[in-house]
Design a protein around this motif. Structure first.
Motif, PDB file in Angstrom:
ATOM      1  N   PRO A  15       0.823  -1.211   0.000  1.00 41.60           N
ATOM      2  CA  PRO A  15       0.000   0.000   0.000  1.00 41.60           C
ATOM      3  C   PRO A  15       0.862   1.268   0.000  1.00 41.60           C
ATOM      4  N   PHE A  16       0.201   2.427  -0.016  1.00 42.08           N
ATOM      5  CA  PHE A  16       0.888   3.711   0.067  1.00 42.08           C
ATOM      6  C   PHE A  16       1.395   3.883   1.494  1.00 42.08           C
ATOM      7  N   HIS A  17       2.740   4.000   1.653  1.00 43.40           N
ATOM      8  CA  HIS A  17       3.317   4.087   2.996  1.00 43.40           C
ATOM      9  C   HIS A  17       4.096   5.391   3.182  1.00 43.40           C
ATOM     10  N   SER A  18       4.682   5.547   4.347  1.00 49.93           N
ATOM     11  CA  SER A  18       5.357   6.801   4.693  1.00 49.93           C
ATOM     12  C   SER A  18       6.557   7.089   3.803  1.00 49.93           C
ATOM     13  N   GLY A  19       7.211   6.060   3.293  1.00 52.26           N
ATOM     14  CA  GLY A  19       8.312   6.270   2.359  1.00 52.26           C
ATOM     15  C   GLY A  19       7.830   6.907   1.064  1.00 52.26           C
ATOM     16  N   HIS A  20       6.655   6.486   0.587  1.00 53.18           N
ATOM     17  CA  HIS A  20       6.071   7.109  -0.605  1.00 53.18           C
ATOM     18  C   HIS A  20       5.721   8.566  -0.326  1.00 53.18           C
ATOM     19  N   ALA A  21       5.146   8.821   0.861  1.00 50.92           N
ATOM     20  CA  ALA A  21       4.788  10.187   1.222  1.00 50.92           C
ATOM     21  C   ALA A  21       6.026  11.082   1.270  1.00 50.92           C
ATOM     22  N   ALA A  22       7.143  10.536   1.768  1.00 50.07           N
ATOM     23  CA  ALA A  22       8.391  11.310   1.837  1.00 50.07           C
ATOM     24  C   ALA A  22       8.908  11.650   0.439  1.00 50.07           C
ATOM     25  N   HIS A 186      16.677   9.424  -3.345  1.00 50.03           N
ATOM     26  CA  HIS A 186      17.352   8.231  -2.819  1.00 50.03           C
ATOM     27  C   HIS A 186      16.596   7.682  -1.618  1.00 50.03           C
ATOM     28  N   ARG A 187      16.414   6.387  -1.622  1.00 50.21           N
ATOM     29  CA  ARG A 187      15.754   5.733  -0.502  1.00 50.21           C
ATOM     30  C   ARG A 187      16.616   5.838   0.751  1.00 50.21           C
ATOM     31  N   ASP A 188      15.985   6.024   1.883  1.00 51.09           N
ATOM     32  CA  ASP A 188      16.682   6.036   3.171  1.00 51.09           C
ATOM     33  C   ASP A 188      16.935   4.587   3.566  1.00 51.09           C
ATOM     34  N   MET A 189      18.125   4.085   3.211  1.00 60.87           N
ATOM     35  CA  MET A 189      18.411   2.672   3.420  1.00 60.87           C
ATOM     36  C   MET A 189      18.589   2.322   4.902  1.00 60.87           C
ATOM     37  N   GLU A 190      18.926   3.337   5.730  1.00 66.49           N
ATOM     38  CA  GLU A 190      19.088   3.093   7.162  1.00 66.49           C
ATOM     39  C   GLU A 190      17.733   2.897   7.836  1.00 66.49           C
ATOM     40  N   HIS A 191      16.728   3.652   7.370  1.00 64.49           N
ATOM     41  CA  HIS A 191      15.375   3.522   7.912  1.00 64.49           C
ATOM     42  C   HIS A 191      14.417   3.126   6.783  1.00 64.49           C
ATOM     43  N   ASN A 192      14.827   2.123   6.032  1.00 59.76           N
ATOM     44  CA  ASN A 192      14.089   1.758   4.829  1.00 59.76           C
ATOM     45  C   ASN A 192      12.687   1.234   5.171  1.00 59.76           C
ATOM     46  N   ILE A 193      11.696   1.796   4.497  1.00 56.22           N
ATOM     47  CA  ILE A 193      10.316   1.350   4.645  1.00 56.22           C
ATOM     48  C   ILE A 193       9.925   0.609   3.375  1.00 56.22           C
ATOM     49  N   SER A 194       9.472  -0.603   3.505  1.00 55.47           N
ATOM     50  CA  SER A 194       9.109  -1.372   2.322  1.00 55.47           C
ATOM     51  C   SER A 194       7.624  -1.701   2.332  1.00 55.47           C
ATOM     52  N   ALA A 195       7.068  -1.760   1.130  1.00 59.13           N
ATOM     53  CA  ALA A 195       5.665  -2.148   1.005  1.00 59.13           C
ATOM     54  C   ALA A 195       5.460  -3.590   1.451  1.00 59.13           C
ATOM     55  N   SER A 196       6.477  -4.431   1.245  1.00 64.05           N
ATOM     56  CA  SER A 196       6.376  -5.832   1.674  1.00 64.05           C
ATOM     57  C   SER A 196       6.200  -5.918   3.188  1.00 64.05           C
ATOM     58  N   ASP A 197       6.978  -5.113   3.929  1.00 60.82           N
ATOM     59  CA  ASP A 197       6.842  -5.105   5.387  1.00 60.82           C
ATOM     60  C   ASP A 197       5.467  -4.587   5.811  1.00 60.82           C
ATOM     61  N   ALA A 198       4.997  -3.536   5.129  1.00 61.72           N
ATOM     62  CA  ALA A 198       3.680  -2.977   5.458  1.00 61.72           C
ATOM     63  C   ALA A 198       2.586  -4.009   5.220  1.00 61.72           C
ATOM     64  N   GLY A 206      -3.549  -6.566  11.176  1.00 61.38           N
ATOM     65  CA  GLY A 206      -4.649  -5.695  10.763  1.00 61.38           C
ATOM     66  C   GLY A 206      -4.300  -4.233  10.772  1.00 61.38           C
ATOM     67  N   SER A 207      -3.021  -3.905  11.025  1.00 65.92           N
ATOM     68  CA  SER A 207      -2.598  -2.510  11.088  1.00 65.92           C
ATOM     69  C   SER A 207      -1.121  -2.427  10.730  1.00 65.92           C
ATOM     70  N   SER A 208      -0.657  -1.202  10.411  1.00 63.42           N
ATOM     71  CA  SER A 208       0.766  -0.995  10.150  1.00 63.42           C
ATOM     72  C   SER A 208       1.131   0.443  10.446  1.00 63.42           C
ATOM     73  N   LEU A 209       2.135   0.623  11.298  1.00 61.54           N
ATOM     74  CA  LEU A 209       2.633   1.951  11.619  1.00 61.54           C
ATOM     75  C   LEU A 209       3.489   2.525  10.498  1.00 61.54           C
ATOM     76  N   LEU A 210       3.732   1.736   9.442  1.00 62.12           N
ATOM     77  CA  LEU A 210       4.520   2.210   8.303  1.00 62.12           C
ATOM     78  C   LEU A 210       3.693   3.101   7.379  1.00 62.12           C
ATOM     79  N   LEU A 211       2.379   3.157   7.599  1.00 57.41           N
ATOM     80  CA  LEU A 211       1.506   3.990   6.774  1.00 57.41           C
ATOM     81  C   LEU A 211       1.342   5.360   7.426  1.00 57.41           C
ATOM     82  N   PRO A 212       1.140   6.420   6.617  1.00 56.24           N
ATOM     83  CA  PRO A 212       0.806   7.716   7.210  1.00 56.24           C
ATOM     84  C   PRO A 212      -0.449   7.598   8.066  1.00 56.24           C
ATOM     85  N   PRO A 213      -0.574   8.410   9.123  1.00 58.25           N
ATOM     86  CA  PRO A 213      -1.668   8.249  10.087  1.00 58.25           C
ATOM     87  C   PRO A 213      -3.063   8.212   9.468  1.00 58.25           C
TER      88      PRO A 213
END
Length: 390
Positions: A15-22, A186-198, A206-213
């Motif tokens: 899904p659309f996650h915080s990395g996409h928003a950044a 450039h992706r933040d590889m140190e704090h990398n957010i992946s859609a797979s993890d989300a 049933g939830s993921s903190l990787l998504l914008p609020p």
């Protein structure tokens, strides 16, 4: 008067996650007067399966995060190898009126990517590629092996998926659209957010903190109500199709090479789809390719050859979501813009209707695979208008 930039993004937002928003925020910072357009994978994604959520929700989430317009990237081009996926995406973004394309990489910058793309147009690269093809490697593997023979360091960088996709985008720009600008984040590889993890978090809890609020709340509602893809149902559908199709159907589809259809039919006797893929997978045929073949079979059935074999590049633009104040974007697009499925099926040319009908089937299959039977609708594409957001 100088035209404001129009930035094009190829996306899945699955899904659309915080990395996409950044990424959207960084584009806005660099191009404050720009419009941002996305070609987004619809009901299916390039990994060879349905997206976890429907395409209208995912498109709307991106609009709420700063994108101006989202168009569906047709399944016919989504379910291709990385080189074809990226090339057709650039064609579509160009036809959508984009002046720039933007994407993220793990490490490589614009100059490095263009240097590699230019080298891949030389006789040296061609000779190395042909040698690897003579060794029996499929094209994508031969291309990687040719790069490795030239520079292992470069090869190691191009193993990284976003670096590789970036190279494919730049290759197409260099070959067809030299006036199209490239913007890289450039992706933040140190704090990398992946859609797979989300996705994993959503399916497990049933939830993921990787998504914008704001998106997190809406995604939780979809999960709680069962309005998401149940991948066990999808895997069962894939296994059934492989069992139901005859060996001649597989062979005539054009999706198989080197007699793979024989192994495919044999392994389809297994009791689960993962068992079937495990029996077929090899160094030559990775899971990602096998899953795309299976999705293509499901979406093309007994059509011979399958329409997924070397399709033409996109011929239309299916609008999924739009920021109301950005509606002028529609008037600068050089290909037919679809806002009504029924009208499109009456007015488009034959090849475009075929591609669009595959998207309709993809949506139906995704709906069939939803966790709750309350959301297993048919013909959603005919009843769902583009989302218009303020």
């Amino acid at each position: 008067m100088k035209k404001n930039p129009v930035i094009g993004i190829t996306a899945e937002w699955n899904p659309f996650h915080s990395g996409h928003a950044a990424m959207i925020k960084e584009i806005r910072k660099s191009f404050p007067d720009a419009r941002i357009i996305s070609a987004m994978s619809g009901s299916f994604v390039q990994r060879g399966e349905p997206a976890i959520f429907d395409k209208w929700s995912r498109a709307s989430w991106s609009i709420s995060s700063g994108v101006d317009a989202v168009f569906e990237y047709p399944a016919l081009y989504v379910l291709q190898s990385a080189d074809s996926f990226s090339e057709n995406a650039v064609h579509l973004l160009h036809d959508l009126g984009c002046t720039h394309i933007a994407f993220s990489t793990e490490s490589l910058d614009k100059n490095q990517l263009f240097d590699i793309a230019r080298w891949m147009q030389t006789e040296d690269y061609t000779a190395r590629l042909h040698q690897e093809l003579k060794n029996g490697l499929p094209y994508s593997r031969a291309a990687s092996a040719a790069i490795n023979s030239f520079s292992n360091k470069l090869y190691q960088e191009l193993i990284k998926p976003n670096n590789l996709l970036g190279l494919r985008y730049v290759e197409t720009v260099s070959k067809y659209y030299p006036d199209l600008e490239v913007f890289i984040t450039h992706r933040d590889m140190e704090h990398n957010i992946s859609a797979s993890d989300a996705r994993a978090q959503l399916l497990e809890t049933g939830s993921s903190l990787l998504l914008p609020p704001n998106i997190q709340e809406e995604a939780e509602i979809l999960m709680q109500s069962g309005n998401y893809t149940d991948f066990n149902r999808y895997e069962d559908a894939c296994l059934f199709m492989s069992k139901a199709l005859g060996l001649s159907d597989l062979s005539d589809s054009g999706l198989f090479t080197e007699g793979l259809e024989n192994k495919w039919k044999k392994e389809a006797e297994k009791t689960t789809f993962p068992q079937m893929l495990s029996g077929i997978k090899s160094k030559r045929y990775l899971y990602s390719k096998l899953k795309r073949i299976s999705a293509s079979l499901l979406l093309s059935g007994t059509k011979k050859p399958s329409p997924f074999v070397k399709p033409d590049f996109p011929r239309y633009a299916r609008l999924l979501a739009l920021r109301q104040e950005s509606s002028e974007l529609i008037h600068h697009i050089t290909i037919p813009v679809i806002t009504s499925a029924a009208k499109a099926m009456r007015t488009l040319d034959e090849k475009s209707r075929e591609a669009l009908s595959i998207d309709f089937l993809a949506t139906d299959i995704q709906a069939y695979c939803r966790h709750s039977d309350r959301y297993r609708y048919s013909n959603e594409d005919y009843y769902h208008s583009p989302e218009i957001l303020k």
